[in-house]
Write a protein that holds these residues in place. Structure first.
Motif: not given
Length: 206
Positions: A19, A21, A23, A53, A112-116, A158, A160, A200
C-alpha cells in the motif's frame, strides 16, 4: 540510504501486497484526453462521482521507469529481465514478439475514503478544480499565435493505492523508486504535479 537489493538475500517465492500514499504538493493534472469545448482544452480524469484519481497504469509506468533507472545507476540493468521483475511489470517476449502478461496489479490511486465520502456527500467536488493557462513562446520570447491552452488542474490532495502480487525481491526496488519520483502528470516542467510517494505503515510492515 538505499535499501538492500540483493535478490539472493530475499525469498523470491514470497508474494505480497504493497500500500502506498501519494501526497500532491502542488496543483496537478492527470489527463482524461477530453476537453470541455471552448472553456478548457484538457480535463482532469475523474470517476463517476467527479472525483480525481490517478490510473493504475499511470502509477505502474512511473514506478517501472524509476525502478529501471535505479537499476541502471547501480550497474545491474540486466535485472530488468529477471523473472520477478517480469512477474510484476510484464516484459517483452522475444519468442512471441509481444508483452508477457504481468501478475502484478496496480490499483488506481484515489482520495482516502473518509475524505472522499465527505466531499461527495457535501457535493464539494467543484472546489477540487481550477484552471491554468499556458502559451508557447518563440525564440524571441514572444507568444506564438493561437498557442494559448487552458487546462483543468486539481488542488493538492492525498491519494492512496496498492500494488498487488508483488514478488518479495521487488519490494526494496519499489520503495526506493517511490522515493525517487518527485512529480507526475502533465506539465511537470512547468511546476505542476510535485509530489511525494511512500509506502504506508501497513505496506512497510508487510
Amino acid at each position: 540510504m538505499m535499501s538492500c537489493h540483493c535478490l539472493l538475500c530475499i525469498n523470491q517465492n514470497s508474494i505480497m501486497d504493497i500500500q502506498y500514499r501519494v501526497k500532491m504538493l502542488s496543483q496537478w493534472h492527470c489527463g482524461s484526453g477530453q476537453s470541455a469545448g471552448a472553456d478548457l482544452d484538457l480535463l482532469v480524469i475523474k470517476d463517476k462521482q467527479k472525483m480525481p484519481y490517478i490510473p493504475g497504469k499511470t502509477m505502474k509506468g512511473l514506478i517501472r521507469d524509476a525502478v529501471e533507472e535505479l537499476m541502471g545507476w547501480m550497474g545491474i540493468a540486466e535485472v530488468a529481465n529477471d523473472s520477478d521483475f517480469a512477474l510484476l511489470f510484464g516484459n517483452f517476449d522475444d519468442s512471441t514478439e509481444s508483452m508477457a502478461k504481468a501478475e502484478g496489479f496496480f490499483t488506481d490511486a484515489v482520495i482516502e475514503k473518509t475524505e472522499y465520502d465527505t466531499i461527495v456527500h457535501g457535493k464539494l467536488q467543484q472546489y477540487l478544480y481550477d484552471s491554468v493557462a499556458s502559451t508557447a513562446i518563440d525564440n524571441d520570447g514572444i507568444a506564438k499565435d493561437a498557442s494559448l491552452r487552458t487546462i483543468e488542474v486539481c488542488v493538492p490532495v492525498t491519494l492512496v493505492g496498492s500494488i498487488n502480487n508483488v514478488p518479495q525481491s521487488m519490494r526494496p526496488w519499489i520503495k526506493d523508486a517511490m522515493g525517487y519520483i518527485k512529480c507526475l502528470g502533465t506539465n511537470r516542467s512547468r511546476g505542476l504535479g510535485r509530489c511525494t510517494i511512500e509506502m504506508t505503515e501497513k505496506g512497510d510492515n508487510a
